[in-house]
Design a protein around this motif. Structure first.
Motif, short mmCIF file in Angstrom:
data_model
loop_
_atom_site.label_atom_id
_atom_site.label_comp_id
_atom_site.label_asym_id
_atom_site.label_seq_id
_atom_site.Cartn_x
_atom_site.Cartn_y
_atom_site.Cartn_z
N VAL A 79 -28.74 0.68 37.86
CA VAL A 79 -28.16 0.25 36.59
C VAL A 79 -26.64 0.29 36.72
O VAL A 79 -26.10 0.80 37.71
CB VAL A 79 -28.60 1.15 35.40
N SER A 80 -25.96 -0.22 35.73
CA SER A 80 -24.50 -0.21 35.73
C SER A 80 -23.99 1.22 35.53
O SER A 80 -24.64 2.04 34.89
CB SER A 80 -24.00 -1.11 34.59
N ARG A 81 -22.79 1.48 36.05
CA ARG A 81 -22.21 2.81 35.90
C ARG A 81 -21.92 3.11 34.43
O ARG A 81 -22.01 4.26 34.00
CB ARG A 81 -20.92 2.92 36.72
N SER A 82 -21.60 2.08 33.66
CA SER A 82 -21.31 2.30 32.24
C SER A 82 -22.54 2.82 31.49
O SER A 82 -22.41 3.57 30.53
CB SER A 82 -20.79 1.02 31.59
N VAL A 83 -23.74 2.42 31.94
CA VAL A 83 -24.98 2.92 31.31
C VAL A 83 -25.08 4.42 31.52
O VAL A 83 -25.35 5.19 30.59
CB VAL A 83 -26.21 2.19 31.89
N VAL A 84 -24.84 4.86 32.74
CA VAL A 84 -24.92 6.29 33.05
C VAL A 84 -23.79 7.03 32.32
O VAL A 84 -24.00 8.14 31.81
CB VAL A 84 -24.84 6.51 34.58
#
Length: 176
Positions: free
Chosen positions: A34-39
């Motif tokens: 997933v995208s780093r922004s999700v984490v």
């Protein structure tokens, strides 16, 4: 068409566990694909609420995804004479999900397309244009009395039923 993928709660907690063990947000995002922004949002939510479960979202879920909205608008822009029933039939073929005609109209309105009645005019050739111009020049100096003896007819359509059967097409604002 791509659909938005939601992370299940088990993977959300796993990401938080990895970060508590010292793994970076970028590494956790890579492992979960997933995208780093999700984490980062997961970690921020965990820090502030001590929970990573999904928050309740108000309102009814949308019938279409943003990708499907773009598909509808693109389909309409490619073939300008496509009607709403044809559009939602195309959408059903592409996605396998049924949507209403109202949804199609709303999505097209959101992308700046509006239903309009097509302008119907008789295409004139050069000879017909010259004849019309000649007639107009002959009658430019007529008086009001001379015009009073002329009968103009109007070829408007009248119908006793609610649906006139007119074809509506989609156009951007301020375009013909």
């Amino acid at each position: 068409m791509s659909q938005r993928r939601r992370l299940p709660n088990s993977l959300r907690w796993r990401a938080v566990g990895w970060m508590e063990m010292g793994l970076s947000q970028a590494d956790a995002a890579r492992r979960l694909n997933v995208s780093r922004s999700v984490v980062q949002r997961l970690w921020d939510q965990y820090q502030s609420e001590d929970s990573v479960s999904r928050r309740p979202v108000p309102g009814r879920p949308r019938a279409t995804t943003p990708a499907e909205d773009r598909f509808l608008a693109l389909s309409e822009r490619r073939r300008r004479t496509t009607t709403v029933p044809q559009l939602f039939a195309n959408h059903f073929k592409a996605s396998g999900r049924r949507i209403s005609a109202t949804t199609v109209r709303n999505r097209l309105n959101n992308t700046g397309l509006y239903e309009r009645r097509p302008v119907v005019c008789v295409p004139l050739n050069g000879r017909q244009r010259r004849n019309r111009l000649c007639w107009a020049r002959e009658h430019v100096s007529w008086t009001q009395q001379q015009w009073a003896s002329v009968l103009f007819t109007d070829e408007s359509r009248f119908t006793m039923e609610s649906d006139s059967g007119r074809l509506l097409i989609w156009r951007e604002q301020r375009t013909r």
